[in-house]
Design a protein around this motif. Structure first.
Motif, PDB file in Angstrom:
ATOM      1  N   PRO A 106       0.832  -1.213   0.000  1.00  0.00           N
ATOM      2  CA  PRO A 106       0.000   0.000   0.000  1.00  0.00           C
ATOM      3  C   PRO A 106       0.861   1.255   0.000  1.00  0.00           C
ATOM      4  O   PRO A 106       2.035   1.219   0.392  1.00  0.00           O
ATOM      5  N   PHE A 107       0.278   2.362  -0.456  1.00  0.00           N
ATOM      6  CA  PHE A 107       0.945   3.655  -0.356  1.00  0.00           C
ATOM      7  C   PHE A 107       0.790   4.174   1.077  1.00  0.00           C
ATOM      8  O   PHE A 107      -0.078   3.731   1.828  1.00  0.00           O
ATOM      9  N   ILE A 108       1.603   5.156   1.435  1.00  0.00           N
ATOM     10  CA  ILE A 108       1.623   5.634   2.808  1.00  0.00           C
ATOM     11  C   ILE A 108       0.285   6.228   3.238  1.00  0.00           C
ATOM     12  O   ILE A 108      -0.103   6.119   4.405  1.00  0.00           O
ATOM     13  N   ASP A 109      -0.464   6.832   2.304  1.00  0.00           N
ATOM     14  CA  ASP A 109      -1.759   7.407   2.689  1.00  0.00           C
ATOM     15  C   ASP A 109      -2.758   6.323   3.087  1.00  0.00           C
ATOM     16  O   ASP A 109      -3.702   6.584   3.840  1.00  0.00           O
ATOM     17  N   GLU A 110      -2.527   5.086   2.617  1.00  0.00           N
ATOM     18  CA  GLU A 110      -3.376   3.966   3.015  1.00  0.00           C
ATOM     19  C   GLU A 110      -2.935   3.373   4.345  1.00  0.00           C
ATOM     20  O   GLU A 110      -3.744   2.794   5.062  1.00  0.00           O
ATOM     21  N   VAL A 111      -1.653   3.522   4.669  1.00  0.00           N
ATOM     22  CA  VAL A 111      -1.111   2.904   5.877  1.00  0.00           C
ATOM     23  C   VAL A 111      -1.304   3.776   7.106  1.00  0.00           C
ATOM     24  O   VAL A 111      -1.522   3.274   8.220  1.00  0.00           O
ATOM     25  N   LEU A 112      -1.235   5.090   6.951  1.00  0.00           N
ATOM     26  CA  LEU A 112      -1.256   5.997   8.100  1.00  0.00           C
ATOM     27  C   LEU A 112      -2.459   5.796   9.021  1.00  0.00           C
ATOM     28  O   LEU A 112      -2.281   5.740  10.251  1.00  0.00           O
ATOM     29  N   PRO A 113      -3.694   5.680   8.507  1.00  0.00           N
ATOM     30  CA  PRO A 113      -4.812   5.502   9.435  1.00  0.00           C
ATOM     31  C   PRO A 113      -4.687   4.239  10.280  1.00  0.00           C
ATOM     32  O   PRO A 113      -4.983   4.250  11.486  1.00  0.00           O
ATOM     33  N   THR A 114      -4.228   3.145   9.668  1.00  0.00           N
ATOM     34  CA  THR A 114      -4.052   1.896  10.409  1.00  0.00           C
ATOM     35  C   THR A 114      -2.934   2.035  11.430  1.00  0.00           C
ATOM     36  O   THR A 114      -3.029   1.521  12.555  1.00  0.00           O
ATOM     37  N   LEU A 115      -1.873   2.724  11.038  1.00  0.00           N
ATOM     38  CA  LEU A 115      -0.757   2.947  11.959  1.00  0.00           C
ATOM     39  C   LEU A 115      -1.205   3.771  13.158  1.00  0.00           C
ATOM     40  O   LEU A 115      -0.910   3.419  14.315  1.00  0.00           O
ATOM     41  N   PHE A 116      -1.918   4.863  12.913  1.00  0.00           N
ATOM     42  CA  PHE A 116      -2.384   5.707  14.013  1.00  0.00           C
ATOM     43  C   PHE A 116      -3.316   4.931  14.939  1.00  0.00           C
ATOM     44  O   PHE A 116      -3.270   5.088  16.169  1.00  0.00           O
ATOM     45  N   GLU A 117      -4.153   4.094  14.363  1.00  0.00           N
ATOM     46  CA  GLU A 117      -5.059   3.283  15.188  1.00  0.00           C
ATOM     47  C   GLU A 117      -4.261   2.336  16.077  1.00  0.00           C
ATOM     48  O   GLU A 117      -4.574   2.145  17.255  1.00  0.00           O
ATOM     49  N   PHE A 118      -3.203   1.736  15.499  1.00  0.00           N
ATOM     50  CA  PHE A 118      -2.389   0.814  16.291  1.00  0.00           C
ATOM     51  C   PHE A 118      -1.632   1.560  17.394  1.00  0.00           C
ATOM     52  O   PHE A 118      -1.546   1.080  18.528  1.00  0.00           O
ATOM     53  N   LEU A 119      -1.071   2.718  17.070  1.00  0.00           N
ATOM     54  CA  LEU A 119      -0.320   3.476  18.062  1.00  0.00           C
ATOM     55  C   LEU A 119      -1.206   3.868  19.235  1.00  0.00           C
ATOM     56  O   LEU A 119      -0.768   3.857  20.390  1.00  0.00           O
ATOM     57  N   GLY A 120      -2.443   4.211  18.962  1.00  0.00           N
ATOM     58  CA  GLY A 120      -3.366   4.583  20.018  1.00  0.00           C
ATOM     59  C   GLY A 120      -3.332   6.069  20.335  1.00  0.00           C
ATOM     60  O   GLY A 120      -2.663   6.864  19.667  1.00  0.00           O
ATOM     61  N   SER A 121      -4.023   6.437  21.390  1.00  0.00           N
ATOM     62  CA  SER A 121      -4.185   7.835  21.764  1.00  0.00           C
ATOM     63  C   SER A 121      -2.896   8.424  22.324  1.00  0.00           C
ATOM     64  O   SER A 121      -2.165   7.763  23.066  1.00  0.00           O
ATOM     65  N   PRO A 122      -2.599   9.690  21.992  1.00  0.00           N
ATOM     66  CA  PRO A 122      -1.451  10.374  22.597  1.00  0.00           C
ATOM     67  C   PRO A 122      -1.560  10.500  24.109  1.00  0.00           C
ATOM     68  O   PRO A 122      -0.570  10.757  24.788  1.00  0.00           O
ATOM     69  N   GLU A 123      -2.771  10.313  24.652  1.00  0.00           N
ATOM     70  CA  GLU A 123      -2.963  10.348  26.096  1.00  0.00           C
ATOM     71  C   GLU A 123      -2.456   9.077  26.763  1.00  0.00           C
ATOM     72  O   GLU A 123      -2.224   9.049  27.976  1.00  0.00           O
ATOM     73  N   GLU A 124      -2.298   8.008  25.961  1.00  0.00           N
ATOM     74  CA  GLU A 124      -1.920   6.715  26.515  1.00  0.00           C
ATOM     75  C   GLU A 124      -0.564   6.215  26.037  1.00  0.00           C
ATOM     76  O   GLU A 124       0.089   5.432  26.720  1.00  0.00           O
ATOM     77  N   THR A 125      -0.137   6.651  24.850  1.00  0.00           N
ATOM     78  CA  THR A 125       1.026   6.044  24.202  1.00  0.00           C
ATOM     79  C   THR A 125       2.172   7.029  24.044  1.00  0.00           C
ATOM     80  O   THR A 125       1.973   8.169  23.619  1.00  0.00           O
TER      81      THR A 125
END
Length: 210
Positions: free
Chosen positions: A78-97
């Motif tokens: 996939p291109f990076i624009d397809e990966v970023l949403p999944t990556l952000f979901e995996f990383l989680g909230s900035p309040e927790e991670t």
């Protein structure tokens, strides 16, 4: 809102990230080719993420020689624009991670550049650079440099870094845990104390505990 700075390290979720890229800077047209992330908390791995990324151009020969990643391996990626949403979901909230990387300004520059280009709002993650922390906690007669490979050997990492994203992230996890153990010897037990630990002052050599 960012993570609470007084959070105990043992309760902090760290997302240890590594990128492989097609060059040294997004400003020079280089792109991300692979992302690896290992999520840890309390010394235990709680999740892994890995994805190839199509950078949108052919890879220079020296990059393929360095990483073993070829154009053929990225054909269906996939291109990076397809990966970023999944990556952000995996990383989680900035309040927790807390996002961790070795030489984190390099990795963050590529991710933030991709977010800007593709108009994704960048989650306001607090980041930790294991290279900076290693320079703070290790004496000069202990390691010849603070490269990931050197630190992986010093801290007895179970995975040897090899310029592949997930393996390098796994090696960085062991380096991070080794650094946290060293910081405990300086009375550092919270994220705030870890983040503010001196980086310029040479540290005294710690005693060996049998």
């Amino acid at each position: 809102m960012k993570i609470s700075l007084d959070k105990p390290l043992v309760e902090t979720t760290f997302a240890v990230l590594d990128l492989e890229t097609s060059g040294g800077s997004p400003k020079l047209g280089a792109g991300i080719t692979e992302i690896g992330v290992v999520k840890v908390k309390g010394g235990e791995i709680i999740g892994k993420f890995q994805s190839f990324v199509d950078p949108g151009h052919s890879l220079p020969f020296f990059i393929t020689e360095l990483t073993g990643i070829t154009d053929q391996m990225l054909i269906s990626a996939p291109f990076i624009d397809e990966v970023l949403p999944t990556l952000f979901e995996f990383l989680g909230s900035p309040e927790e991670t807390v996002v961790v990387a070795h030489n984190s300004p390099f990795d963050m520059s590529f991710l933030k550049a991709a977010a800007i280009v593709h108009e994704y709002e960048w989650p306001d993650y607090v980041t930790i650079d294991t290279a900076r922390l290693a320079r703070a906690v290790l004496d000069r007669d202990e390691v010849v440099n603070c490269k990931l490979g050197t630190l992986a050997v010093f801290f007895g990492a179970q995975t040897s870094p090899n310029h592949r994203a997930l393996d390098d992230a796994l090696a960085t996890v062991d380096v991070l845990h080794g650094i946290i153990e060293r910081l405990a010897g300086h009375g550092v037990t919270t994220f705030e104390a870890m983040r503010n630990f001196p980086s310029r002052k040479r540290r005294p050599k710690l005693p060996i505990v049998e």
